[in-house]
Design a protein around this motif. Structure first.
Motif, PDB file in Angstrom:
ATOM      1  N   HIS A   3      10.502  42.484  29.360  1.00  0.00           N
ATOM      2  CA  HIS A   3      10.195  41.857  28.076  1.00  0.00           C
ATOM      3  C   HIS A   3      10.218  40.335  28.133  1.00  0.00           C
ATOM      4  O   HIS A   3       9.894  39.679  27.171  1.00  0.00           O
ATOM      5  N   THR A   4      10.560  39.768  29.269  1.00  0.00           N
ATOM      6  CA  THR A   4      10.694  38.315  29.329  1.00  0.00           C
ATOM      7  C   THR A   4       9.370  37.579  29.396  1.00  0.00           C
ATOM      8  O   THR A   4       9.323  36.393  29.144  1.00  0.00           O
ATOM      9  N   CYS A   5       8.298  38.255  29.747  1.00  0.00           N
ATOM     10  CA  CYS A   5       7.028  37.538  29.832  1.00  0.00           C
ATOM     11  C   CYS A   5       6.046  37.994  28.769  1.00  0.00           C
ATOM     12  O   CYS A   5       4.849  37.872  28.932  1.00  0.00           O
ATOM     13  N   LEU A   6       6.573  38.508  27.666  1.00  0.00           N
ATOM     14  CA  LEU A   6       5.673  38.859  26.574  1.00  0.00           C
ATOM     15  C   LEU A   6       5.053  37.587  26.023  1.00  0.00           C
ATOM     16  O   LEU A   6       5.700  36.562  25.875  1.00  0.00           O
ATOM     17  N   PRO A 101      15.263  26.836  34.166  1.00  0.00           N
ATOM     18  CA  PRO A 101      14.893  27.557  35.389  1.00  0.00           C
ATOM     19  C   PRO A 101      15.105  29.067  35.306  1.00  0.00           C
ATOM     20  O   PRO A 101      14.293  29.829  35.829  1.00  0.00           O
ATOM     21  N   GLU A 102      16.169  29.495  34.627  1.00  0.00           N
ATOM     22  CA  GLU A 102      16.432  30.942  34.550  1.00  0.00           C
ATOM     23  C   GLU A 102      15.312  31.668  33.812  1.00  0.00           C
ATOM     24  O   GLU A 102      14.865  32.730  34.228  1.00  0.00           O
ATOM     25  N   ALA A 103      14.864  31.091  32.723  1.00  0.00           N
ATOM     26  CA  ALA A 103      13.793  31.717  31.935  1.00  0.00           C
ATOM     27  C   ALA A 103      12.485  31.755  32.729  1.00  0.00           C
ATOM     28  O   ALA A 103      11.759  32.752  32.685  1.00  0.00           O
ATOM     29  N   MET A 108       8.455  34.713  35.930  1.00  0.00           N
ATOM     30  CA  MET A 108       7.707  34.965  37.166  1.00  0.00           C
ATOM     31  C   MET A 108       8.025  36.357  37.717  1.00  0.00           C
ATOM     32  O   MET A 108       7.123  37.072  38.171  1.00  0.00           O
ATOM     33  N   THR A 109       9.290  36.759  37.657  1.00  0.00           N
ATOM     34  CA  THR A 109       9.681  38.092  38.122  1.00  0.00           C
ATOM     35  C   THR A 109       8.942  39.158  37.319  1.00  0.00           C
ATOM     36  O   THR A 109       8.426  40.129  37.874  1.00  0.00           O
ATOM     37  N   CYS A 110       8.866  38.948  36.026  1.00  0.00           N
ATOM     38  CA  CYS A 110       8.170  39.893  35.152  1.00  0.00           C
ATOM     39  C   CYS A 110       6.689  39.992  35.514  1.00  0.00           C
ATOM     40  O   CYS A 110       6.136  41.087  35.600  1.00  0.00           O
ATOM     41  N   HIS A 111       6.059  38.850  35.737  1.00  0.00           N
ATOM     42  CA  HIS A 111       4.647  38.866  36.107  1.00  0.00           C
ATOM     43  C   HIS A 111       4.434  39.616  37.421  1.00  0.00           C
ATOM     44  O   HIS A 111       3.481  40.383  37.563  1.00  0.00           O
ATOM     45  N   TYR A 112       5.311  39.384  38.386  1.00  0.00           N
ATOM     46  CA  TYR A 112       5.197  40.092  39.673  1.00  0.00           C
ATOM     47  C   TYR A 112       5.409  41.590  39.504  1.00  0.00           C
ATOM     48  O   TYR A 112       4.734  42.393  40.128  1.00  0.00           O
ATOM     49  N   ASP A 121      11.523  42.943  45.358  1.00  0.00           N
ATOM     50  CA  ASP A 121      10.492  42.059  45.913  1.00  0.00           C
ATOM     51  C   ASP A 121      10.094  40.969  44.915  1.00  0.00           C
ATOM     52  O   ASP A 121       9.784  39.854  45.308  1.00  0.00           O
ATOM     53  N   ALA A 122      10.091  41.310  43.648  1.00  0.00           N
ATOM     54  CA  ALA A 122       9.694  40.350  42.621  1.00  0.00           C
ATOM     55  C   ALA A 122      10.674  39.198  42.522  1.00  0.00           C
ATOM     56  O   ALA A 122      10.293  38.069  42.209  1.00  0.00           O
ATOM     57  N   GLN A 123      11.937  39.463  42.801  1.00  0.00           N
ATOM     58  CA  GLN A 123      12.937  38.395  42.711  1.00  0.00           C
ATOM     59  C   GLN A 123      12.946  37.613  43.996  1.00  0.00           C
ATOM     60  O   GLN A 123      13.264  36.512  44.119  1.00  0.00           O
TER      61      GLN A 123
END
Length: 123
Positions: A3-6, A101-103, A108-112, A121-123
């Motif tokens: 939900h972080t990259c909505l 930076p955390e957000a 980016m993790t969400c997009h991956y 792998d996303a992290q």
């Protein structure tokens, strides 16, 4: 579910990614055809107006030169604006990475993850 990259309505992330790079071949072919048709139209108009040959040549040459400059300068302006926009977007992302930076990492993790990578792998 991530939900972080909505995308929110006011977010800059709802804009499409800017493709940086130029395709000179298609611009050259397109500009060449347009210039050719413009010059032919002017020359045919001059012939129809019964202008002497030197006048037709002068009009055709001037038209071709003006059109070439116009297309070239217009392309330069458009490409300059695209590049300026891309640089502003890049600076905005850099500022966000520095200020939160955390957000940004979570985003980016969400997009991956949405592209099929595992959480590890996303992290």
């Amino acid at each position: 579910d991530c939900h972080t990259c909505l995308v929110t309505p006011g977010s800059h992330h709802n804009r499409p990614a800017l493709q940086v790079g130029r395709n000179y071949l298609s611009e050259t072919v397109s500009g060449g055809f347009h210039g050719l048709f413009m010059t032919v139209a002017i020359v045919l108009g001059a012939i129809g107006a019964d202008i002497p040959g030197q006048g037709i040549f002068a009009m055709g040459s001037a038209s071709l030169a003006a059109y070439g400059f116009s297309v070239g300068f217009g392309t330069f302006l458009v490409e300059s604006a695209k590049e300026e926009f891309a640089m502003r977007q890049l600076q905005e992302e850099r500022d966000e990475v520095r200020s939160m930076p955390e957000a940004e990492i979570a985003e980016m993790t969400c997009h991956y993850r949405k592209r099929g990578l595992s959480e590890e792998d996303a992290q």
